[in-house]
Design a protein around this motif. Structure first.
Motif, PDB file in Angstrom:
ATOM      1  N   GLU A 117     -13.030 -11.645  33.737  1.00  0.00           N
ATOM      2  CA  GLU A 117     -14.490 -11.682  33.808  1.00  0.00           C
ATOM      3  C   GLU A 117     -15.110 -12.487  32.664  1.00  0.00           C
ATOM      4  OE1 GLU A 117     -16.481  -8.139  35.788  1.00  0.00           O
ATOM      5  OE2 GLU A 117     -14.970  -7.208  34.506  1.00  0.00           O
TER       6      GLU A 117
ATOM      7  N   GLY B 118     -15.786 -12.216  28.311  1.00  0.00           N
ATOM      8  CA  GLY B 118     -14.521 -11.835  28.922  1.00  0.00           C
ATOM      9  C   GLY B 118     -13.700 -10.932  28.014  1.00  0.00           C
TER      10      GLY B 118
ATOM     11  N   ASN C 159     -10.657  -5.899  42.146  1.00  0.00           N
ATOM     12  CA  ASN C 159     -11.868  -5.200  42.581  1.00  0.00           C
ATOM     13  C   ASN C 159     -11.550  -3.766  43.004  1.00  0.00           C
ATOM     14  OD1 ASN C 159     -13.471  -7.429  42.134  1.00  0.00           O
ATOM     15  ND2 ASN C 159     -13.405  -8.142  44.250  1.00  0.00           N
TER      16      ASN C 159
ATOM     17  N   ASP D 128     -19.447  -8.098  38.927  1.00  0.00           N
ATOM     18  CA  ASP D 128     -19.780  -7.324  37.747  1.00  0.00           C
ATOM     19  C   ASP D 128     -19.129  -5.955  37.802  1.00  0.00           C
ATOM     20  OD1 ASP D 128     -23.134  -8.623  37.738  1.00  0.00           O
ATOM     21  OD2 ASP D 128     -21.351  -9.343  36.703  1.00  0.00           O
ATOM     22  N   ASP D 129     -18.636  -5.499  36.655  1.00  0.00           N
ATOM     23  CA  ASP D 129     -18.128  -4.142  36.553  1.00  0.00           C
ATOM     24  C   ASP D 129     -19.280  -3.164  36.694  1.00  0.00           C
ATOM     25  OD1 ASP D 129     -15.576  -4.817  36.207  1.00  0.00           O
ATOM     26  OD2 ASP D 129     -15.479  -4.472  34.046  1.00  0.00           O
TER      27      ASP D 129
ATOM     28  N   ARG E  67     -18.785 -11.927  31.662  1.00  0.00           N
ATOM     29  CA  ARG E  67     -19.240 -10.637  31.138  1.00  0.00           C
ATOM     30  C   ARG E  67     -19.274 -10.663  29.615  1.00  0.00           C
ATOM     31  NH1 ARG E  67     -16.119  -4.798  31.729  1.00  0.00           N
ATOM     32  NH2 ARG E  67     -17.462  -3.645  30.296  1.00  0.00           N
TER      33      ARG E  67
ATOM     34  N   LYS F 285      -7.569 -11.094  43.266  1.00  0.00           N
ATOM     35  CA  LYS F 285      -8.966 -10.765  42.993  1.00  0.00           C
ATOM     36  C   LYS F 285      -9.391  -9.498  43.725  1.00  0.00           C
ATOM     37  CE  LYS F 285     -13.629 -12.655  43.130  1.00  0.00           C
ATOM     38  NZ  LYS F 285     -14.495 -13.802  43.472  1.00  0.00           N
TER      39      LYS F 285
ATOM     40  N   SER G 126     -18.014 -14.130  40.247  1.00  0.00           N
ATOM     41  CA  SER G 126     -17.761 -13.024  39.321  1.00  0.00           C
ATOM     42  C   SER G 126     -18.322 -11.751  39.893  1.00  0.00           C
ATOM     43  CB  SER G 126     -18.407 -13.305  37.974  1.00  0.00           C
ATOM     44  OG  SER G 126     -18.210 -12.240  37.111  1.00  0.00           O
TER      45      SER G 126
END
Length: 484
Positions: free
Chosen positions: A400, A444, A286, A157-158, A403, A282, A155
């Motif tokens: 995500e 998510g 990103n 992270d934002d 999250r 993916k 994962s």
């Protein structure tokens, strides 16, 4: 020598050292054949000794003056006190100069320190207690993140939501004094300067790896191109999550995010050619996230679309192409350039199409973010999942899944945005909880690119309405892992 009793306590060594320094005669410098050295030459040759103010320990004012506390202070004690006052005044002035440097060179860091002082005051804590509590909270957050590995192995992270200090009230004199007494301004500025240099170095290295990777890409040496891209974005990601990102000027922060978006996009193209569609998707996600990070720095959607709109559309196109191979039963290629009027923040979506095996099967989704040209995000309200620990968690969507996304009912929480009546998104969740607010935690979220949801609605994949209620959000879930 016998000293008065008023100087004989825990601070006696400091008092005596200060008094002794004050008694030392000034050093006479030897004259050269041509005469005495000028002050400038003495300074260059090291003739001037370091001042007492520069060597005075960084200690609270009360501790330095503690040795003079006496009902009837002796004259010698008063003499020492006078010298300490002069030395401390010199130190204080020098600290204020460094504070001015911090405010001008690193305004975001300065604002965070002012915000910390104000938050500590609201909580009724001293700065020492406040800093200690923040360290404990960070440690707890890290442990919680490490314990959540059963949700998703990989994962990214934002970026955290950019804090805005534009409306912050100017710092008061007492707040400035608290900052100076809490942090050593000289070392703070030096540390931040070093971090900014590292940040700039990461940008240069990322650009160099991008160019080398592009050369390999043109030669169809895709695997080596991917290795070079990875070597570039790893230190770039590290810089993005460090203190240097908060201290760096906006131009550098935008440049790093722009380069990361390009490199991730190139990785997506390379993985797609290698038929690794999941990895391609993916990397595309990103790239899209890093590019959207620029909007958090610029705060100008028109300027962003003008400068980066073409790259944004290219990245979204690559994501859709990759996802079409990953999940063929859901068409991500549905797209409409004509917006569906009435759909926006607070809209409730109900799935129509057969999505067996998907989280969207019979789902109810509440949109909490919606912006033309950018896309939208929502939360699935009626899906739960059991973790390995036996606790039930509300799953907000396929994007995500580790999250945590929060919705709450505290209307006057700073930075909170209204979703529907009685439901808000954003702001400090810990403050919302401390004020007795209701908080719904989801893992998510669901996301659509610009025009994608409009196409799916026109294709009858979703039924929508604007009649959502807070009861849908704050429903009771038996066995839920409570975050209250």
């Amino acid at each position: 020598t016998e000293y008065p009793a008023s100087t004989q306590c825990c601070q006696r060594p400091l008092a005596l050292r200060i008094m002794e320094e004050g008694r030392k005669p000034k050093k006479k410098y030897e004259e050269s054949p041509s005469g005495s050295l000028s002050k400038k030459k003495q300074k260059i040759t090291g003739g001037f000794k370091e001042s007492l103010a520069q060597r005075l320990p960084s200690a609270p004012l009360a501790e330095i003056f503690d040795f003079t506390i006496d009902k009837y202070p002796e004259p010698l004690s008063l003499s020492a006190l006078s010298l300490v006052c002069k030395s401390w005044n010199s130190v204080a002035k020098r600290q204020r100069l460094w504070l001015s440097s911090l405010r001008v060179r690193f305004p975001r860091i300065f604002c965070t320190k002012v915000a910390s002082v104000r938050e500590a005051k609201r909580e009724g804590l001293t700065m020492k207690e406040y800093i200690a509590s923040r360290e404990i909270a960070k440690k707890s957050e890290k442990e919680k993140k490490d314990n959540n590995d059963d949700w998703e192995e990989d994962s990214d992270d934002d970026e955290k939501e950019e804090e805005s200090y534009e409306d912050m009230a100017p710092a008061t004199e007492s707040e400035l004094q608290t900052i100076v007494s809490t942090w050593n301004m000289n070392s703070e500025v030096a540390k931040l300067s070093t971090e900014v240099k590292k940040y700039k170095s990461a940008i240069k290295y990322l650009e160099a790896m991008r160019q080398k990777g592009n050369d390999k890409f043109k030669e169809s040496d895709l695997k080596n191109a991917l290795q070079l891209y990875k070597r570039g974005f790893e230190p770039g990601e590290e810089a993005l999550g460090g203190i240097g990102d908060a201290a760096a000027p906006p131009t550098d922060r935008i440049e790093l995010r722009h380069l990361l978006a390009i490199v991730y996009s190139n990785c997506s193209a390379a993985w797609y050619r290698l038929n690794e569609y999941e990895r391609a998707a993916k990397c595309g996600v990103n790239a899209h996230e890093r590019l959207l990070g620029i909007t958090r720095v610029m705060r100008d959607s028109n300027g962003f679309n003008k400068l980066f709109g073409e790259l944004n559309r290219k990245i979204q196109r690559r994501i859709r192409q990759a996802l079409a191979h990953v999940i063929p039963r859901i068409s991500f290629l549905r797209h409409s350039d004509v917006p569906v009027e009435g759909v926006g923040v607070g809209t409730v979506l109900r799935s129509n199409r057969d999505m067996a095996g998907s989280i969207f099967e019979n789902s109810i989704v509440l949109l909490y973010e919606h912006e033309r040209g950018e896309g939208c995000q929502g939360i699935v309200l009626n899906k739960d999942a059991h973790g390995r620990d036996g606790k039930v968690r509300r799953m907000g969507g396929p994007v995500e899944p580790r999250r945590e996304v929060y919705l709450h009912n505290v209307a006057d929480l700073p930075d909170a945005r209204r979703v529907i009546e009685g439901v808000y998104y954003g702001g400090d969740i810990e403050e919302a909880k401390s004020r007795g607010g209701r908080v719904a935690t989801f893992y998510g979220y669901a996301a659509w690119f610009d025009g994608q949801l409009d196409g799916e609605i026109r294709n009858q994949d979703w039924t929508w309405s604007n009649d959502g209620t807070a009861n849908l959000v704050f429903r009771t879930v038996e066995g839920e892992d409570s975050k209250e």
